[in-house]
Design a protein around this motif. Structure first.
Motif, PDB file in Angstrom:
ATOM      1  N   ASN A  95       0.953  -0.222 -11.072  1.00 49.14           N
ATOM      2  CA  ASN A  95       1.481   0.921 -11.594  1.00 49.14           C
ATOM      3  C   ASN A  95       2.563   0.971 -11.491  1.00 49.14           C
ATOM      4  O   ASN A  95       3.952   0.184 -11.252  1.00 49.14           O
ATOM      5  CB  ASN A  95       1.589   1.965 -10.113  1.00 49.14           C
ATOM      6  CG  ASN A  95       0.147   2.465  -9.269  1.00 49.14           C
ATOM      7  OD1 ASN A  95      -0.458   1.789  -8.662  1.00 49.14           O
ATOM      8  ND2 ASN A  95      -0.606   3.068  -9.984  1.00 49.14           N
ATOM      9  N   LYS A 154      -5.232   5.575   0.982  1.00 47.49           N
ATOM     10  CA  LYS A 154      -4.265   3.808   0.713  1.00 47.49           C
ATOM     11  C   LYS A 154      -4.845   3.889  -0.413  1.00 47.49           C
ATOM     12  O   LYS A 154      -5.791   3.950  -0.890  1.00 47.49           O
ATOM     13  CB  LYS A 154      -3.638   3.444   1.871  1.00 47.49           C
ATOM     14  CG  LYS A 154      -5.357   2.324   2.127  1.00 47.49           C
ATOM     15  CD  LYS A 154      -4.700   1.453   3.338  1.00 47.49           C
ATOM     16  CE  LYS A 154      -5.689   0.714   3.425  1.00 47.49           C
ATOM     17  NZ  LYS A 154      -5.503  -0.317   4.262  1.00 47.49           N
ATOM     18  N   GLN A 155      -3.509   3.480  -1.307  1.00 49.72           N
ATOM     19  CA  GLN A 155      -3.720   2.883  -2.740  1.00 49.72           C
ATOM     20  C   GLN A 155      -3.007   1.085  -2.768  1.00 49.72           C
ATOM     21  O   GLN A 155      -1.978   1.719  -2.773  1.00 49.72           O
ATOM     22  CB  GLN A 155      -3.512   3.860  -3.579  1.00 49.72           C
ATOM     23  CG  GLN A 155      -3.695   2.885  -5.584  1.00 49.72           C
ATOM     24  CD  GLN A 155      -3.198   4.465  -6.467  1.00 49.72           C
ATOM     25  OE1 GLN A 155      -3.137   5.205  -6.205  1.00 49.72           O
ATOM     26  NE2 GLN A 155      -3.074   4.005  -7.237  1.00 49.72           N
ATOM     27  N   ILE A 194       1.748   9.471  -7.396  1.00 47.70           N
ATOM     28  CA  ILE A 194       0.706   8.790  -6.691  1.00 47.70           C
ATOM     29  C   ILE A 194       0.232   9.494  -5.533  1.00 47.70           C
ATOM     30  O   ILE A 194       0.501  10.459  -4.864  1.00 47.70           O
ATOM     31  CB  ILE A 194       1.008   7.546  -6.056  1.00 47.70           C
ATOM     32  CG1 ILE A 194       1.881   6.241  -7.349  1.00 47.70           C
ATOM     33  CG2 ILE A 194      -0.451   6.896  -5.711  1.00 47.70           C
ATOM     34  CD1 ILE A 194       2.426   5.214  -7.376  1.00 47.70           C
ATOM     35  N   TYR A 242       0.736  -1.261   0.072  1.00 43.95           N
ATOM     36  CA  TYR A 242      -0.089   0.130  -0.223  1.00 43.95           C
ATOM     37  C   TYR A 242       0.858   1.067  -0.363  1.00 43.95           C
ATOM     38  O   TYR A 242       1.739   1.212   0.416  1.00 43.95           O
ATOM     39  CB  TYR A 242      -0.584   0.233   1.015  1.00 43.95           C
ATOM     40  CG  TYR A 242      -2.151  -1.004   1.209  1.00 43.95           C
ATOM     41  CD1 TYR A 242      -3.569  -0.743   0.783  1.00 43.95           C
ATOM     42  CD2 TYR A 242      -1.932  -2.064   3.016  1.00 43.95           C
ATOM     43  CE1 TYR A 242      -4.398  -1.868   1.262  1.00 43.95           C
ATOM     44  CE2 TYR A 242      -2.873  -2.785   2.092  1.00 43.95           C
ATOM     45  CZ  TYR A 242      -4.339  -2.748   1.349  1.00 43.95           C
ATOM     46  OH  TYR A 242      -5.297  -3.659   1.208  1.00 43.95           O
ATOM     47  N   CYS A 243       0.201   2.097  -0.598  1.00 40.79           N
ATOM     48  CA  CYS A 243       1.900   3.466  -0.429  1.00 40.79           C
ATOM     49  C   CYS A 243       0.099   4.504   0.588  1.00 40.79           C
ATOM     50  O   CYS A 243      -0.801   4.591   0.042  1.00 40.79           O
ATOM     51  CB  CYS A 243       1.274   4.461  -2.140  1.00 40.79           C
ATOM     52  SG  CYS A 243       2.296   5.628  -1.841  1.00 40.79           S
ATOM     53  N   LYS A 244       0.437   4.801   1.192  1.00 41.88           N
ATOM     54  CA  LYS A 244      -0.015   5.686   2.299  1.00 41.88           C
ATOM     55  C   LYS A 244       0.164   7.363   2.355  1.00 41.88           C
ATOM     56  O   LYS A 244      -0.892   7.645   2.940  1.00 41.88           O
ATOM     57  CB  LYS A 244      -0.463   5.597   3.731  1.00 41.88           C
ATOM     58  CG  LYS A 244      -0.812   3.901   3.136  1.00 41.88           C
ATOM     59  CD  LYS A 244      -1.073   3.364   4.981  1.00 41.88           C
ATOM     60  CE  LYS A 244       0.441   3.055   5.733  1.00 41.88           C
ATOM     61  NZ  LYS A 244       0.626   2.508   6.975  1.00 41.88           N
ATOM     62  N   PRO A 281      -2.707   8.563  -3.312  1.00 40.16           N
ATOM     63  CA  PRO A 281      -3.793   7.801  -2.897  1.00 40.16           C
ATOM     64  C   PRO A 281      -5.135   8.676  -2.507  1.00 40.16           C
ATOM     65  O   PRO A 281      -4.801   9.498  -1.566  1.00 40.16           O
ATOM     66  CB  PRO A 281      -3.367   6.886  -0.924  1.00 40.16           C
ATOM     67  CG  PRO A 281      -1.346   7.595  -1.815  1.00 40.16           C
ATOM     68  CD  PRO A 281      -1.735   9.114  -2.790  1.00 40.16           C
ATOM     69  N   GLU A 282      -6.413   8.155  -3.357  1.00 37.90           N
ATOM     70  CA  GLU A 282      -7.129   8.731  -2.256  1.00 37.90           C
ATOM     71  C   GLU A 282      -7.906   7.590  -1.626  1.00 37.90           C
ATOM     72  O   GLU A 282      -8.220   6.036  -1.052  1.00 37.90           O
ATOM     73  CB  GLU A 282      -8.460   8.339  -3.954  1.00 37.90           C
ATOM     74  CG  GLU A 282      -8.122   9.077  -4.938  1.00 37.90           C
ATOM     75  CD  GLU A 282      -9.251   9.443  -6.528  1.00 37.90           C
ATOM     76  OE1 GLU A 282      -9.814   8.580  -5.729  1.00 37.90           O
ATOM     77  OE2 GLU A 282      -9.157   9.915  -6.802  1.00 37.90           O
TER      78      GLU A 282
END
Length: 294
Positions: free
Chosen positions: A72, A84-85, A78, A44-46, A80-81
């Motif tokens: 990605n 996290k994404q 990035i 996860y990208c947060k 994130p919406e």
């Protein structure tokens, strides 16, 4: 299609091995607990970041017999919406995923933070129409330079010299130790040959003139203010153009930040170098979470 990972030689694999050995020098107690079950973990990208360090992340898990599937692409900005994404999926034995987790995250968190800083500077450069080169410096973390310089490239800026063997830079201590700028340049040229450029750090226009006369390829105007730099650079370029000498570049360095760099942009500056691309850069928050048992 080419990408930044193609620049890496095989030495980065040895670096990754060292990073893993540093984190697990003897027994893997946690791995003993979780065992050999096949698992899946989501990356996860947060926080906002530019995804960078993918080849290093992949190599960590390749050495641990795990597979990584990316959602990605490297270099993607990035945002994130919802906090996290999901960026990637890692599959393999539970103990192996956890064995590589912290090392892989350390790499991608720092590399992506540097790439974000570089991308923001690059976007500002384009917005202001500065056509020179903006470069990082050798102010990097020992043992982690390749990762950090890689992040600079992914972010869209120049790495400057990778190491002391990449270009000859004669700084104030070199000049003081050798006796003069002229002597230092001539001694450097006698050993570096035609293949390497020589750069000289200068504190004044007079020092820059001496360096150019001695054959320096690049003069670095160090610790000038934005306005003072523009004036000095224009004066030097004009003076030597009248003599028919145009072989040199002018670089500016010293205390330049993202907030102040635009004040240094001008047509007479060829290179702007900034240590703040790699120093004091916030990490991007990534996490790796095991999702289910098979």
């Amino acid at each position: 299609m080419t990408h930044h990972g193609h620049l890496l030689s095989i030495n980065y694999r040895a670096l990754v091995t060292q990073y893993l050995e540093e984190d697990v020098p003897s027994f893997d107690y946690g791995g003993f607990v979780v065992g050999e079950d096949e698992q899946e973990a989501l990356l996860y990208c947060k926080a906002e970041g530019v995804l960078a360090g993918v080849p290093f992340f992949d190599e960590v898990f390749r050495q641990l017999d795990c597979k990584v599937e990316w959602h990605n692409q490297e270099g993607e900005w990035i945002k994130p919406e919802g906090g996290k994404q999901v960026i990637a999926r890692v599959t393999g034995k539970a103990r192996n995923i956890l064995l590589g987790e912290r090392t892989a995250l350390n790499i991608i968190c720092r590399c992506s933070g540097i790439a974000l800083r570089a991308r923001k500077v690059h976007e500002l450069q384009k917005e202001k129409g500065f056509t020179g080169v903006i470069a990082a410096t050798r102010k990097t973390t020992p043992g982690f330079r390749l990762v950090e310089k890689y992040g600079v490239l992914v972010g869209g800026l120049d790495t400057h010299r990778m190491d002391l063997s990449s270009m000859v830079m004669l700084k104030d201590n070199h000049i003081w130790s050798s006796g003069s700028i002229t002597k230092a340049v001539k001694q450097a040229r006698s050993v570096c040959g035609f293949a390497l450029k020589i750069e000289v750090e200068c504190q004044s226009e007079e020092e820059a003139d001496e360096a150019i006369a001695a054959g320096a390829d690049i003069v670095m105007l160090d610790n000038f203010s934005g306005a003072g730099l523009q004036s000095a650079a224009k004066s030097i370029k004009q003076r030597w153009a009248e003599k028919g000498v145009k072989h040199f570049l002018i670089e500016s360095s010293g205390g330049i930040t993202y907030e102040t760099c635009a004040s240094y942009f001008c047509k007479d500056i060829d290179v702007l170098s900034m240590s703040t691309i790699t120093q004091g850069v916030p990490h991007v928050d990534f996490s790796l979470k095991i999702t289910k048992r098979h």
